[in-house]
Structure formats: C-alpha cells, structure tokens
Scaffold this motif. Structure first.
Motif: not given
Length: 246
Positions: A174-176, A206-209, A236-237
């Motif tokens: 998360l957040g990577e 892309v920021e991962l959720g 972001r996802t």
C-alpha cells in the motif's frame, strides 16, 4: 474446443464461496489433462427481495479450452457431480456450460445476462433459452434456482464488458509506486487504462492502493486507474468502491 462455464448459488453464509468452487473446478480440469482455463470473473446480478441469494447474488464464470480427448459431455458430467458433492447445504446450485462457436444466437444470451442485472427472471425462461441456444443448463440441489444466474453469467462473460476478476493482484505494498510498464507484465493484466478512458504512458508511476483488482472490458483483463492530481505520482489504482459497478 472453447467453453464457458458458470456456477451460481453453491454456498451458504458459513461455507466456501462460489468463487472458490469455480477455482477448484477449473483446477480439476487442468489436473486431469482435459484442457486449460483462464481467469474467473464475478458477475453481479440484480439484488431483489424476490430473488433468493446468499450475500450478493453474483455468479462466477471462467473460460476453458478443452483438449480433443475430453468431449464437453465428459466435463459436464464431472462438473455436475462436483457441484452435488461440494455445494453447501441449503444452496440451490446451477451449472451452465456453453460452446460459444456453436451458440445459435450469442446476442440473445448476452441480452439475457444484461436483463438479469435489471429484473427478476425465472427458471422456466432460463431453460427455454438454453435449449434454444444449444447451451447446457442444469440444477444440482435445492430449488435449482441457480440456473438463472449461471446462464446469465455466461451471457455476461460472453459480452466481454461485465465483471471483476476473482481475487486481488499482488503488485506491491500500500502506497508504493510502480511504473505502468511493470504493471503490464503481470500475467493477469492485459491493459492498463484510466477511468476517463485515457491511456497512461508506460513510464508513468502509479500509486498502489488496497485490494487491487482488474475488470473485464472488451474481453480483456483491465487494470483501471484514477488520476492522482494531488501528488507527483499521476495515477493510482482504483478502490473496490470505484469498481463496484463492474
């Protein structure tokens, strides 16, 4: 030979879900050397007081390619016995197996799937349509009401623009951040696209959720992104809430 397989109403609130049974059935097909299977899609149908369901009224569908050594009838017999053995007490399991190339009118089946998202349908009409189209439809316990969702799920999968893929993608924490071109290397990601229809650059970050999922669009597994205007990371996802309509 290509087939579409859909299960519906196999569970109760304490049992394994229909998606897990679909995974087991697809896995058995490969273990027996009968063919190969693709990803499983979850198709949300109408939630209505007149429709019995366990929690969300969704069916699970997968596509397989059968080897010549396994006629569809062999797989259908196995799948029916599997549902009777593995479905939960009190469930109303239904099975649909269709050969897309042999359907007499695929558009009728696609329309049926769409209608199951909007109105209450009955078993009689489901059986009538399956016979007309040349699709296998059978019930394997309880009231057998799951045949409606099973037939609808095949129609929605055939249409190629409905459903979320079962499970979530392990792309990072998360957040990577990950580049779009790296996300496209995942075996379950065919396309990366913005919610607004734009195509991100391969070098975009892309920021991962949490609980990252793809959806079925134009017959492909699509990872949808939203714009991330507040940070230097342009995308972001999407959250599960944002994907609820798929």
């Amino acid at each position: 030979m290509n087939i579409l397989v859909c299960l519906d109403d196999t569970d109760n609130l304490e049992s394994r879900g229909t998606g897990e049974l679909a995974s087991l059935l697809a896995g058995a097909l490969e273990e027996f050397g009968w063919g190969t299977s693709s990803f499983i899609t979850r198709h949300q149908l109408l939630v209505h007081p007149d429709i019995p369901y366990t929690s969300h009224n969704s069916s699970m569908c997968f596509a397989s390619r059968l080897e010549n050594s396994c006629p569809p009838s062999r797989f259908i017999d196995y799948a029916g016995a599997f549902l009777e053995r593995e479905s939960a007490s009190g469930s109303d399991p239904g099975l649909c197996v269709a050969l897309p190339e042999l359907l007499t009118d695929p558009e009728l089946l696609i329309d049926y799937g769409r209608s199951a998202k909007q109105r209450v349908l009955d078993k009689a009409s489901a059986y009538d349509l399956a016979r007309e189209l040349g699709a296998h439809l059978s019930e394997h316990g309880g009231s057998g009401q799951g045949v409606v969702g099973a037939l609808a799920g095949v129609g929605l999968r055939l249409g190629g623009n409905d459903g979320r893929l079962k499970g979530q993608l392990a792309l990072g924490g998360l957040g990577e951040t990950r580049r779009v071109e790296l996300l496209l290397q995942h075996p379950l990601v065919d396309v990366v696209r913005g919610l607004d229809g734009t195509q991100p650059n391969g070098a975009d970050n892309v920021e991962l959720g949490e609980k990252i999922k793809t959806v079925l669009l134009e017959g492909q597994s699509v990872l949808l992104l939203e714009r991330n205007e507040a940070t230097e990371t342009p995308w972001r996802t999407c959250s599960r809430r944002q994907l609820k309509d798929y």
